[in-house]
Design an enzyme around this catalytic site. Sequence first.
Site, PDB file in Angstrom:
ATOM      1  N   THR A 129       0.799  -1.228   0.000  1.00 21.80           N
ATOM      2  CA  THR A 129       0.000   0.000   0.000  1.00 21.80           C
ATOM      3  C   THR A 129       0.830   1.275   0.000  1.00 21.80           C
ATOM      4  O   THR A 129       1.923   1.316   0.578  1.00 21.80           O
ATOM      5  CB  THR A 129      -0.911   0.013   1.249  1.00 21.80           C
ATOM      6  OG1 THR A 129      -1.324   1.353   1.515  1.00 21.80           O
ATOM      7  CG2 THR A 129      -0.178  -0.474   2.480  1.00 21.80           C
ATOM      8  N   GLU A 131       0.250   3.643   1.778  1.00 23.68           N
ATOM      9  CA  GLU A 131       0.379   4.104   3.169  1.00 23.68           C
ATOM     10  C   GLU A 131       1.814   3.914   3.665  1.00 23.68           C
ATOM     11  O   GLU A 131       2.234   4.572   4.609  1.00 23.68           O
ATOM     12  CB  GLU A 131      -0.566   3.316   4.081  1.00 23.68           C
ATOM     13  CG  GLU A 131      -1.918   3.958   4.301  1.00 23.68           C
ATOM     14  CD  GLU A 131      -1.854   5.193   5.189  1.00 23.68           C
ATOM     15  OE1 GLU A 131      -2.430   6.230   4.779  1.00 23.68           O
ATOM     16  OE2 GLU A 131      -1.249   5.152   6.277  1.00 23.68           O
ATOM     17  N   TYR A 153      -0.931   0.566  10.893  1.00 27.90           N
ATOM     18  CA  TYR A 153      -1.264  -0.166   9.656  1.00 27.90           C
ATOM     19  C   TYR A 153      -0.099  -0.084   8.667  1.00 27.90           C
ATOM     20  O   TYR A 153       0.333  -1.099   8.116  1.00 27.90           O
ATOM     21  CB  TYR A 153      -2.536   0.450   9.049  1.00 27.90           C
ATOM     22  CG  TYR A 153      -2.826   0.020   7.635  1.00 27.90           C
ATOM     23  CD1 TYR A 153      -3.439  -1.196   7.365  1.00 27.90           C
ATOM     24  CD2 TYR A 153      -2.493   0.842   6.552  1.00 27.90           C
ATOM     25  CE1 TYR A 153      -3.703  -1.589   6.061  1.00 27.90           C
ATOM     26  CE2 TYR A 153      -2.758   0.468   5.243  1.00 27.90           C
ATOM     27  CZ  TYR A 153      -3.358  -0.753   5.004  1.00 27.90           C
ATOM     28  OH  TYR A 153      -3.612  -1.136   3.718  1.00 27.90           O
ATOM     29  N   LYS A 157       2.196  -3.214   7.269  1.00 24.88           N
ATOM     30  CA  LYS A 157       2.245  -3.481   5.828  1.00 24.88           C
ATOM     31  C   LYS A 157       3.682  -3.399   5.293  1.00 24.88           C
ATOM     32  O   LYS A 157       4.036  -4.079   4.329  1.00 24.88           O
ATOM     33  CB  LYS A 157       1.351  -2.487   5.082  1.00 24.88           C
ATOM     34  CG  LYS A 157      -0.128  -2.828   5.151  1.00 24.88           C
ATOM     35  CD  LYS A 157      -0.450  -3.982   4.209  1.00 24.88           C
ATOM     36  CE  LYS A 157      -1.936  -4.213   4.062  1.00 24.88           C
ATOM     37  NZ  LYS A 157      -2.263  -5.290   3.115  1.00 24.88           N
TER      38      LYS A 157
HETATM   39  O1  G4F Z   1     -10.483   6.754   2.915  1.00 21.96           O
HETATM   40  P1  G4F Z   1      -9.471   6.688   3.984  1.00 21.96           P
HETATM   41  O2  G4F Z   1      -9.897   6.092   5.279  1.00 21.96           O
HETATM   42  O3  G4F Z   1      -8.222   5.951   3.335  1.00 21.96           O
HETATM   43  P2  G4F Z   1      -6.661   5.903   3.704  1.00 21.96           P
HETATM   44  O4  G4F Z   1      -6.428   6.177   5.119  1.00 21.96           O
HETATM   45  O5  G4F Z   1      -5.960   6.757   2.691  1.00 21.96           O
HETATM   46  O6  G4F Z   1      -6.332   4.371   3.448  1.00 21.96           O
HETATM   47  C1  G4F Z   1      -6.815   3.654   2.295  1.00 21.96           C
HETATM   48  O7  G4F Z   1      -5.861   3.712   1.268  1.00 21.96           O
HETATM   49  C2  G4F Z   1      -4.625   3.052   1.559  1.00 21.96           C
HETATM   50  C3  G4F Z   1      -3.744   3.204   0.323  1.00 21.96           C
HETATM   51  O8  G4F Z   1      -3.023   4.387   0.438  1.00 21.96           O
HETATM   52  C4  G4F Z   1      -4.892   1.604   1.904  1.00 21.96           C
HETATM   53  F1  G4F Z   1      -3.743   0.982   2.192  1.00 21.96           F
HETATM   54  C5  G4F Z   1      -5.819   1.512   3.081  1.00 21.96           C
HETATM   55  O9  G4F Z   1      -6.106   0.163   3.382  1.00 21.96           O
HETATM   56  C6  G4F Z   1      -7.105   2.231   2.717  1.00 21.96           C
HETATM   57  O10 G4F Z   1      -7.710   1.545   1.649  1.00 21.96           O
HETATM   58  O11 G4F Z   1      -8.934   8.149   4.307  1.00 21.96           O
HETATM   59  C7  G4F Z   1      -8.438   8.992   3.284  1.00 21.96           C
HETATM   60  C8  G4F Z   1      -8.172  10.374   3.847  1.00 21.96           C
HETATM   61  C9  G4F Z   1      -7.337  10.416   5.128  1.00 21.96           C
HETATM   62  O12 G4F Z   1      -6.386  11.443   4.991  1.00 21.96           O
HETATM   63  C10 G4F Z   1      -8.328  10.798   6.215  1.00 21.96           C
HETATM   64  O13 G4F Z   1      -7.767  11.542   7.294  1.00 21.96           O
HETATM   65  O14 G4F Z   1      -9.434  10.967   4.187  1.00 21.96           O
HETATM   66  C11 G4F Z   1      -9.290  11.646   5.418  1.00 21.96           C
HETATM   67  N1  G4F Z   1     -10.615  11.764   6.050  1.00 21.96           N
HETATM   68  C12 G4F Z   1     -11.217  12.943   6.355  1.00 21.96           C
HETATM   69  N2  G4F Z   1     -12.389  12.697   6.948  1.00 21.96           N
HETATM   70  C13 G4F Z   1     -11.404  10.763   6.438  1.00 21.96           C
HETATM   71  C14 G4F Z   1     -12.535  11.352   7.012  1.00 21.96           C
HETATM   72  N3  G4F Z   1     -11.252   9.424   6.342  1.00 21.96           N
HETATM   73  C15 G4F Z   1     -12.271   8.641   6.809  1.00 21.96           C
HETATM   74  N4  G4F Z   1     -12.142   7.313   6.681  1.00 21.96           N
HETATM   75  N5  G4F Z   1     -13.397   9.181   7.397  1.00 21.96           N
HETATM   76  C16 G4F Z   1     -13.568  10.533   7.521  1.00 21.96           C
HETATM   77  O15 G4F Z   1     -14.580  11.008   8.054  1.00 21.96           O
END
Ligand code: G4F
Length: 345
Positions: A129, A131, A153, A157
Amino acid sequence: MGNTQKKAMITGITGQDGGYLAKFLLSKGYRVIGLFRRGATDTFEKLKEHGIFEQIEMVGFELMEFSNICRLMKAYKPDEFYNLAAQSFVAASWEEPIYTLQADATGVANILEAIREFSPKTKFYQASTSEMFGKVQAIPQNETTPFYPRSPYGCAKLYAHWLTVNYRESFGIFACSGILFNHESPMRGKEFVTRKITDHFAKLHCGLTNKPLELGNLNAKRDWGFAGDYVEGMWMMLQQDHPDTYVLSSEETHPIRDFVTIAGKYAGFDITWEGEGSQEIGVDKNSNKVVVKVNPKFFRPAEVDILLGDSSKAHSRLNWKRKVSYEQLCEMMVKTDIERYKKLR
Ligand code: G4F
């Protein structure tokens, strides 16, 4: 087809990528064996929505149980093994760092050991990933960019990634690591930000809620592609003459705020932004209502501020190209969620 039919084993079969990969491999004539956790709360809904549930051999298994993986490897000796199982929600990894370590790192050691002992010809794909780049050391990121994970995480990974490389180099196992940037779809879990957004706007659109969408950091930037395109890249990696590591990305980056604005547009909202930080709100110009607000409870202890991938190696060596654009992805997700809610009415 008889004995020439290829056998693929997929962990994480009930997840977003598991469904798209299984569908793709079935279309190529593979026998697909889907491994699922017997005690998991996950359901088979995604596989049923894809219309492929009946075509997959579903086998209960536990990644933490080495003996179980060994028995399966011995019994099936799959041609290809795709490890998509993980605790994949970054935010949860601060709450469950030890479970995350076990599932995302120890689990991979279990599989690689079982391959080494019982089926050394099996080709292995590890879902690595972006990440792992975390606090990015270069923009854009490619296969040679140094890693700097920012979450339990990402750390787990990273171990799994290096173990995959190590088993390739130590034992000649055909082990590939796919460093995939964020990939989304209508099958994405609602805990991830894109689907949380599209699901909420679909509810607002259908009049099923009047509450604003609550989000965390709107400034973080992500490189988002369509999961259906990325699973093809996983398969392509295993069809090469030699195992290797590849980055798959869209090569575009956008702030979360931008995804919200576009998703809002496809759901019929014209969002304008006011305020800053935890006071920021998104207002629908048509109705003058607040449709988005910031809730600091969604901020992370450490953030990955920007991800932007460089997939030139995958383009030139695998001939992999994403087909769905950022805007098309967003539109597809919003429209599918709206259709789903309309069907429920
Ligand atoms: O959608 P996210 O939770 O994805 P994140 O953390 O980028 O991780 C995903 O992608 C990775 C690949 O780079 C994978 F390895 C991992 O398993 C997963 O699929 O969050 C994306 C962004 C973050 O910066 C977070 O802080 O969105 C921001 N965010 C803002 N508000 C939020 C929220 N994320 C989530 N989940 N929920 C919110 O309310």
